[in-house]
Design a protein around this motif. Structure first.
Motif, PDB file in Angstrom:
ATOM      1  N   MET A   1       0.850  -1.182   0.000  1.00 45.92           N
ATOM      2  CA  MET A   1       0.000   0.000   0.000  1.00 45.92           C
ATOM      3  C   MET A   1       0.895   1.244   0.000  1.00 45.92           C
ATOM      4  SD  MET A   1      -3.099  -1.316  -0.019  1.00 45.92           S
ATOM      5  CE  MET A   1      -4.320  -0.116   0.483  1.00 45.92           C
ATOM      6  N   ILE A   2       0.241   2.394  -0.253  1.00 47.38           N
ATOM      7  CA  ILE A   2       1.011   3.629  -0.402  1.00 47.38           C
ATOM      8  C   ILE A   2       1.018   4.415   0.915  1.00 47.38           C
ATOM      9  CG2 ILE A   2       1.180   5.833  -1.679  1.00 47.38           C
ATOM     10  CD1 ILE A   2       1.545   3.459  -3.521  1.00 47.38           C
ATOM     11  N   VAL A   3       2.207   4.804   1.383  1.00 49.82           N
ATOM     12  CA  VAL A   3       2.330   5.692   2.538  1.00 49.82           C
ATOM     13  C   VAL A   3       3.230   6.854   2.132  1.00 49.82           C
ATOM     14  CG1 VAL A   3       3.187   5.944   4.891  1.00 49.82           C
ATOM     15  CG2 VAL A   3       2.008   3.856   4.232  1.00 49.82           C
ATOM     16  N   ASP A   4       2.677   8.051   2.211  1.00 53.01           N
ATOM     17  CA  ASP A   4       3.419   9.251   1.818  1.00 53.01           C
ATOM     18  C   ASP A   4       4.078   9.081   0.442  1.00 53.01           C
ATOM     19  OD1 ASP A   4       2.634  10.262   4.241  1.00 53.01           O
ATOM     20  OD2 ASP A   4       4.481   9.672   5.258  1.00 53.01           O
ATOM     21  N   GLY A   5       3.319   8.540  -0.487  1.00 55.42           N
ATOM     22  CA  GLY A   5       3.780   8.413  -1.866  1.00 55.42           C
ATOM     23  C   GLY A   5       4.692   7.224  -2.127  1.00 55.42           C
ATOM     24  N   LYS A   6       5.001   6.437  -1.066  1.00 58.77           N
ATOM     25  CA  LYS A   6       5.907   5.298  -1.280  1.00 58.77           C
ATOM     26  C   LYS A   6       5.156   3.989  -1.114  1.00 58.77           C
ATOM     27  CE  LYS A   6      10.251   7.124   0.455  1.00 58.77           C
ATOM     28  NZ  LYS A   6      10.477   7.488   1.830  1.00 58.77           N
ATOM     29  N   GLN A   7       5.511   3.015  -1.950  1.00 51.37           N
ATOM     30  CA  GLN A   7       4.941   1.673  -1.829  1.00 51.37           C
ATOM     31  C   GLN A   7       5.551   1.021  -0.595  1.00 51.37           C
ATOM     32  OE1 GLN A   7       2.883   0.474  -4.416  1.00 51.37           O
ATOM     33  NE2 GLN A   7       2.389  -1.289  -3.143  1.00 51.37           N
ATOM     34  N   ILE A   8       4.726   0.519   0.305  1.00 51.10           N
ATOM     35  CA  ILE A   8       5.295  -0.072   1.522  1.00 51.10           C
ATOM     36  C   ILE A   8       4.499  -1.299   1.941  1.00 51.10           C
ATOM     37  CG2 ILE A   8       3.984   1.503   3.036  1.00 51.10           C
ATOM     38  CD1 ILE A   8       7.454   0.848   4.016  1.00 51.10           C
ATOM     39  N   ARG A   9       5.218  -2.251   2.512  1.00 51.00           N
ATOM     40  CA  ARG A   9       4.586  -3.438   3.079  1.00 51.00           C
ATOM     41  C   ARG A   9       5.004  -3.528   4.538  1.00 51.00           C
ATOM     42  NH1 ARG A   9       5.154  -8.512  -1.044  1.00 51.00           N
ATOM     43  NH2 ARG A   9       3.293  -8.035  -2.241  1.00 51.00           N
ATOM     44  N   PRO A  10       4.266  -4.289   5.369  1.00 51.09           N
ATOM     45  CA  PRO A  10       4.666  -4.370   6.783  1.00 51.09           C
ATOM     46  C   PRO A  10       5.871  -5.272   7.029  1.00 51.09           C
ATOM     47  CG  PRO A  10       2.656  -5.612   6.413  1.00 51.09           C
ATOM     48  CD  PRO A  10       2.970  -4.919   5.118  1.00 51.09           C
ATOM     49  N   ILE A  11       6.246  -6.095   6.021  1.00 48.51           N
ATOM     50  CA  ILE A  11       7.412  -6.983   6.168  1.00 48.51           C
ATOM     51  C   ILE A  11       8.063  -7.148   4.798  1.00 48.51           C
ATOM     52  CG2 ILE A  11       6.043  -9.115   5.820  1.00 48.51           C
ATOM     53  CD1 ILE A  11       7.816 -10.455   7.973  1.00 48.51           C
ATOM     54  N   TRP A  12       9.374  -7.207   4.758  1.00 44.49           N
ATOM     55  CA  TRP A  12      10.066  -7.443   3.495  1.00 44.49           C
ATOM     56  C   TRP A  12      11.462  -7.981   3.778  1.00 44.49           C
ATOM     57  CZ3 TRP A  12       9.348  -2.736   5.739  1.00 44.49           C
ATOM     58  CH2 TRP A  12      10.449  -1.900   5.915  1.00 44.49           C
ATOM     59  N   LEU A  13      12.097  -8.469   2.717  1.00 44.46           N
ATOM     60  CA  LEU A  13      13.435  -9.022   2.848  1.00 44.46           C
ATOM     61  C   LEU A  13      14.430  -7.984   2.353  1.00 44.46           C
ATOM     62  CD1 LEU A  13      14.523 -11.756   3.772  1.00 44.46           C
ATOM     63  CD2 LEU A  13      14.438 -12.519   1.396  1.00 44.46           C
ATOM     64  N   ASP A  14      15.498  -7.784   3.142  1.00 43.92           N
ATOM     65  CA  ASP A  14      16.518  -6.801   2.773  1.00 43.92           C
ATOM     66  C   ASP A  14      17.273  -7.271   1.522  1.00 43.92           C
ATOM     67  OD1 ASP A  14      17.895  -4.478   3.066  1.00 43.92           O
ATOM     68  OD2 ASP A  14      19.264  -5.211   4.593  1.00 43.92           O
ATOM     69  N   ALA A  15      18.025  -6.333   0.918  1.00 47.86           N
ATOM     70  CA  ALA A  15      18.776  -6.666  -0.300  1.00 47.86           C
ATOM     71  C   ALA A  15      19.756  -7.817  -0.061  1.00 47.86           C
ATOM     72  CB  ALA A  15      19.514  -5.432  -0.788  1.00 47.86           C
ATOM     73  N   ASP A  16      20.209  -8.000   1.200  1.00 45.89           N
ATOM     74  CA  ASP A  16      21.149  -9.105   1.471  1.00 45.89           C
ATOM     75  C   ASP A  16      20.460 -10.467   1.418  1.00 45.89           C
ATOM     76  OD1 ASP A  16      19.695  -9.366   3.818  1.00 45.89           O
ATOM     77  OD2 ASP A  16      21.311  -8.743   5.154  1.00 45.89           O
ATOM     78  N   GLN A  17      19.132 -10.470   1.248  1.00 42.47           N
ATOM     79  CA  GLN A  17      18.323 -11.699   1.138  1.00 42.47           C
ATOM     80  C   GLN A  17      18.324 -12.559   2.400  1.00 42.47           C
ATOM     81  OE1 GLN A  17      16.340 -12.562  -1.753  1.00 42.47           O
ATOM     82  NE2 GLN A  17      16.777 -10.373  -1.995  1.00 42.47           N
ATOM     83  N   THR A  18      18.830 -12.036   3.514  1.00 40.96           N
ATOM     84  CA  THR A  18      18.787 -12.820   4.755  1.00 40.96           C
ATOM     85  C   THR A  18      18.137 -12.051   5.902  1.00 40.96           C
ATOM     86  OG1 THR A  18      21.008 -12.082   5.333  1.00 40.96           O
ATOM     87  CG2 THR A  18      20.857 -14.215   4.248  1.00 40.96           C
ATOM     88  N   THR A  19      18.205 -10.714   5.874  1.00 47.65           N
ATOM     89  CA  THR A  19      17.640  -9.929   6.973  1.00 47.65           C
ATOM     90  C   THR A  19      16.165  -9.642   6.693  1.00 47.65           C
ATOM     91  OG1 THR A  19      19.781  -8.867   7.246  1.00 47.65           O
ATOM     92  CG2 THR A  19      17.902  -7.813   8.340  1.00 47.65           C
ATOM     93  N   VAL A  20      15.317 -10.048   7.660  1.00 58.63           N
ATOM     94  CA  VAL A  20      13.892  -9.758   7.532  1.00 58.63           C
ATOM     95  C   VAL A  20      13.645  -8.392   8.168  1.00 58.63           C
ATOM     96  CG1 VAL A  20      11.572 -10.553   8.133  1.00 58.63           C
ATOM     97  CG2 VAL A  20      13.397 -12.224   7.706  1.00 58.63           C
ATOM     98  N   LYS A  21      12.953  -7.514   7.447  1.00 61.92           N
ATOM     99  CA  LYS A  21      12.685  -6.165   7.952  1.00 61.92           C
ATOM    100  C   LYS A  21      11.191  -6.044   8.231  1.00 61.92           C
ATOM    101  CE  LYS A  21      16.555  -3.697   6.442  1.00 61.92           C
ATOM    102  NZ  LYS A  21      17.160  -2.739   7.349  1.00 61.92           N
TER     103      LYS A  21
END
Ligand code: MRU
Length: 337
Positions: free
Chosen positions: A1-21
């Protein structure tokens, strides 16, 4: 969903593919903070302490927890045994939401719930000749709880996006105020007209014709139609029945418990720290503060969920369509079960 113009989710995987954010939802709406989860302990802590909450998101976080266990267990001599052990620890983190067990055991869809539920809102709008449709919701069954669209909010977002004139009564949802903190924040960011009300106001509004329908989410519903949801949902269903207001429950089929038949007797109700009842958190002079409300010495009890019996539920809004809250109708929609 959009928050302040940015696409955002409540959980995602960092670029390192191991850290859950994850978004630390305890800080919303006053602060937007992201936490890094790199160990199973951190994942369990985030679930237990409610950085993440809401049954579907708990399920997805659990699934990421399994990934974390697999990464951390790479060097263990009994790799599979290690992962199995970690899965058991993950599943025990929050007992009411069945999606945690499902997420750890397997993965999900809310958009279709939105499409099916929007039809119900549109029908009311037509009956009111395009007048404002007032929907009441309890707790946060929005995208913050589910990744995208939410469950209870999916029909609201879909109908709103289609141009239906609607307004949402948002129960504040004590003790943790998921309604006033999270649902109000989400709806506001999307531009959906809404009003925060006390948990006790719904009955009064229904008596005066100011609620057209109730839509709530659920943390676990039996295939026989009983619905476990945030504490206070049952009272809303009673008031809705007394005032002929339709009471719908929106859920992905992963939220059905296909084994339990009597929700009141069988669904485990999580009891949380009494301090959640004793203290209220909010913004004071620009800082997030907790204040004690009852006398220091008064004991408190914190029942997190209640069960609304099937007889009070008008219908389920699922990814396959809308059905009645009965074993026959639920199985009619999901014959493979
Ligand atoms: O205790 P929480 O915040 O995890 O509560 C769960 C909920 O958000 C609700 O009960 C919700 O209505 C159903 S989850 C989509």
């Amino acid at each position: 969903m959009i928050v302040d113009g940015k696409q955002i989710r409540p959980i995602w995987l960092d670029a390192d593919q191991t850290t859950v954010k994850v978004i630390d939802q305890r800080q919303l709406p006053h602060r937007f903070e992201v936490a890094d989860l790199t160990t199973v302990d951190a994942v369990i802590h985030a679930i237990k302490e409610m950085f993440v909450r809401g049954a579907p998101l708990i399920g997805v976080t659990g699934a990421y927890g399994v990934m974390t266990a697999a990464i951390n267990g790479e060097t263990a001599s009994d790799n599979l045994g290690f992962i199995r052990q970690e899965c058991e620890r993950l599943k025990a983190a929050r007992p009411t939401a069945v999606n945690l067990v499902w997420g750890v055991d397997r993965a999900e869809n809310c958009r279709r719930i939105g499409i099916h539920g929007a039809g119900l809102i549109e029908a009311i709008s037509r009956r009111k000749n395009g007048g404002t449709v007032n929907v009441l919701t309890h707790c946060n069954a929005g995208w913050l709880a589910c990744i995208e669209y939410g469950t209870a909010t999916a029909p609201i977002y879909e109908a709103f996006n289609r141009g239906v004139d609607l307004h949402v009564w948002v129960d504040e949802t004590r003790p943790l105020n998921q309604g006033s903190r999270l649902t109000a924040w989400e709806l506001g960011k999307h531009g959906v007209p809404h009003t925060v009300i006390t948990d006790n106001a719904g009955g009064h509004l229904m008596q005066h014709g100011r609620v057209d329908m109730v839509i709530v989410g659920t943390d676990r519903s039996t295939h026989t139609g009983d619905v476990a949801n945030k504490i206070g949902t049952y009272l809303k269903a009673l008031a809705a029945r007394d005032n002929n207001v339709p009471f719908y429950v929106a859920l992905p089929s992963s939220t059905f418990d296909w084994n339990m038949t009597d929700g009141v007797k069988e669904i485990p109700i999580e009891e949380r720290s009494p301090d959640e009842v004793r203290y209220v958190q909010g913004l004071a002079d620009g800082r997030i503060a907790r204040v004690l409300v009852p006398p220091e010495s008064s004991p408190a009890a914190d029942f997190a969920f209640d069960v609304t019996p099937a007889r009070l539920v008008t219908g389920f809004i699922t990814e396959r369509g809308v059905c009645g809250a009965s074993e026959a109708e639920v199985h009619g929609l999901f014959p493979e079960r």
